[in-house]
Enzyme design. Structure first.
Site, PDB file in Angstrom:
ATOM      1  N   TYR A 237       0.820  -1.222   0.000  1.00 19.21           N
ATOM      2  CA  TYR A 237       0.000   0.000   0.000  1.00 19.21           C
ATOM      3  C   TYR A 237       0.846   1.261   0.000  1.00 19.21           C
ATOM      4  O   TYR A 237       0.742   2.106  -0.897  1.00 19.21           O
ATOM      5  CB  TYR A 237      -0.957  -0.028   1.198  1.00 19.21           C
ATOM      6  N   LYS A 241       1.566   3.933  -3.106  1.00 21.95           N
ATOM      7  CA  LYS A 241       1.129   5.319  -2.910  1.00 21.95           C
ATOM      8  C   LYS A 241       2.309   6.281  -3.051  1.00 21.95           C
ATOM      9  O   LYS A 241       2.165   7.375  -3.612  1.00 21.95           O
ATOM     10  CB  LYS A 241       0.465   5.491  -1.543  1.00 21.95           C
TER      11      LYS A 241
END
Length: 433
Positions: A237, A241
């Protein structure tokens, strides 16, 4: 730094909302419609194959939620007609070029009308399939930027990121951009093009071997964690990002005023539209839910550590404030805001040792999995700088006539009361029901 009237700024605005079915996106949409019913149009990009599917998602996953009950009560019998007038569901997919929008007339309309863009799209699973996370969190950011550059009237692009793209850094963490190629390990360079090629190659190999989809999913989840940790990030994640931010900053080149908001762990609403609204299991709530269901008796964490959290409605208030302030600037550039507060940790669980789980193999595996995923957060040693956020708060208090209605000062929160009387009851009501 002048803000003026936020409600006046929102009047007659056409706003493109990406990832509109997401938790924070829904709170943003509800807030805009509630405080400024004279907004011109909200274009909501929803992952869907056609308009009918997008409309169904809008009804079932957005306006049909309890979050919209206050707005529904305000408009009464006219609620659906109000929504129909102000909200346009757009079928698409941020992981595709042109946001996956196939209707050329609709694209032309958006390119000519949209003046504000807010990106909430993300897959927030720590161990998401690498190909999925790369497509949404990384390449999706670039696809959106390219779409925005074609728009004729966009004044500001707001991108929701996460404070934890810092990885496991300690010390003071500045509100600074990630430059293209940055890695958290000095011996590495993050080559996004190479990451994309590696994923495509792995998928080709798996499909050529006729691997079952479940096996492909397991492999791509593990591969994402492997690539993230190889470059110094704890999970897929935050790695994807971070790469998304790199692409935005590098390819924007001051073409569009860019605001990047990096909240820490987001919790339920503090006040608006009512306290305690939450959707899904968010960050550390995974531990709370496991505990509440009796599946997780204990969890290791540092009892002396405070936890960086921020209520969802305060994130949205900060986002709207930053959006308005930056749209009013005459010179395009970029700015980053951290949104967080150090909450009391008395509502968490006491530290225990993993060897207590040996006799309960199933629970051990669950606990170890959670411990591995959450370790960077429950043992986090960094301190987030919030100089830009403080400047925005000061400017809001001095120059914004509705500062009280867009409060994002977390020091005003009684954290123990909020957690015990709003957040945990909301978790029970909206998640564990």
């Amino acid at each position: 730094m002048e803000l003026g009237s936020i409600v006046e700024f929102l009047n007659n605005k056409s706003i493109l909302v990406i990832g509109a079915a997401g938790f924070l996106a829904k709170i943003f949409v509800e807030k805009i419609l509630r405080v400024q019913p004279e907004v011109k149009k909200l274009y909501l990009l929803l992952r869907a194959v056609d308009t009918k599917s997008a409309e169904e998602r809008l009804q079932n996953e957005v306006i049909g939620k309890a979050l919209f009950d206050v707005l529904r009560e305000q408009h009464g019998a006219n609620f659906l007609s109000f929504i129909s007038e102000k909200v346009s569901p757009v079928p698409g997919d941020i992981s595709c070029v042109d946001l996956g929008i196939k209707d050329s007339l609709l694209k032309d309309q958006m390119w000519n009308e949209v003046d504000t863009v807010v990106n909430f799209a993300a897959t927030t699973n720590f161990d998401e399939r690498y190909d999925v996370a790369l497509g949404i969190n990384t390449m999706g950011a670039l696809h959106l930027l390219n779409f925005v550059k074609i728009c004729n009237h966009v004044k500001v692009l707001v991108h929701l990121s996460t404070a934890y793209i810092c990885g496991e850094d300690g010390g003071l963490i500045k509100e600074k951009p990630f430059r293209l190629g940055t890695a958290k390990k000095s011996t590495k360079v993050t080559d996004i093009g190479m990451e994309k090629k590696l994923v495509e190659e792995k998928l080709r190999n798996l499909h050529s071997e006729h691997a079952e989809e479940s096996a492909v999913t397991t492999y791509m989840k593990d591969y994402g964690i492997k690539r993230a940790r190889m470059h110094g990030w704890p999970n897929t994640y935050v790695f994807t990002k971070a790469m998304g931010e790199m692409l935005l900053v590098h390819h924007n080149r001051d073409a569009v005023p860019l605001v990047i908001l990096r909240p820490t762990m987001v919790t339920s609403t503090y006040q608006e539209p009512f306290p305690g609204w939450i959707e899904g299991v968010r960050t550390i709530d995974g531990v709370a839910v496991g505990y509440a269901k009796g599946k997780l008796k204990e969890f290791p964490f540092n009892p002396k550590l405070t936890v960086d959290v921020i209520p969802a409605d305060m994130v949205i208030n900060a986002l709207i404030m930053a959006m308005v302030e930056y749209a009013n600037r005459s010179t395009p550039s970029e700015i980053i805001y951290h949104a967080f507060h150090l909450a009391i940790n008395t509502v968490l669980f006491q530290k225990s040792y993993k060897d207590k789980y040996i006799a309960l193999e199933r629970k051990l595996k669950r606990g170890m999995r959670l411990a591995d995923l959450y370790e960077p957060y429950v043992f986090f040693k960094g301190i987030f700088d919030d100089a830009n956020s403080e400047k925005l708060q000061i400017a809001a208090s001095k120059t914004c006539s509705e500062a009280h209605a867009f409060n994002f000062d977390p020091t005003s929160i009684n954290w123990e009361a909020y957690m015990m009387d709003a957040h945990f009851p909301g978790l029970v009501k909206h998640v564990l029901k």
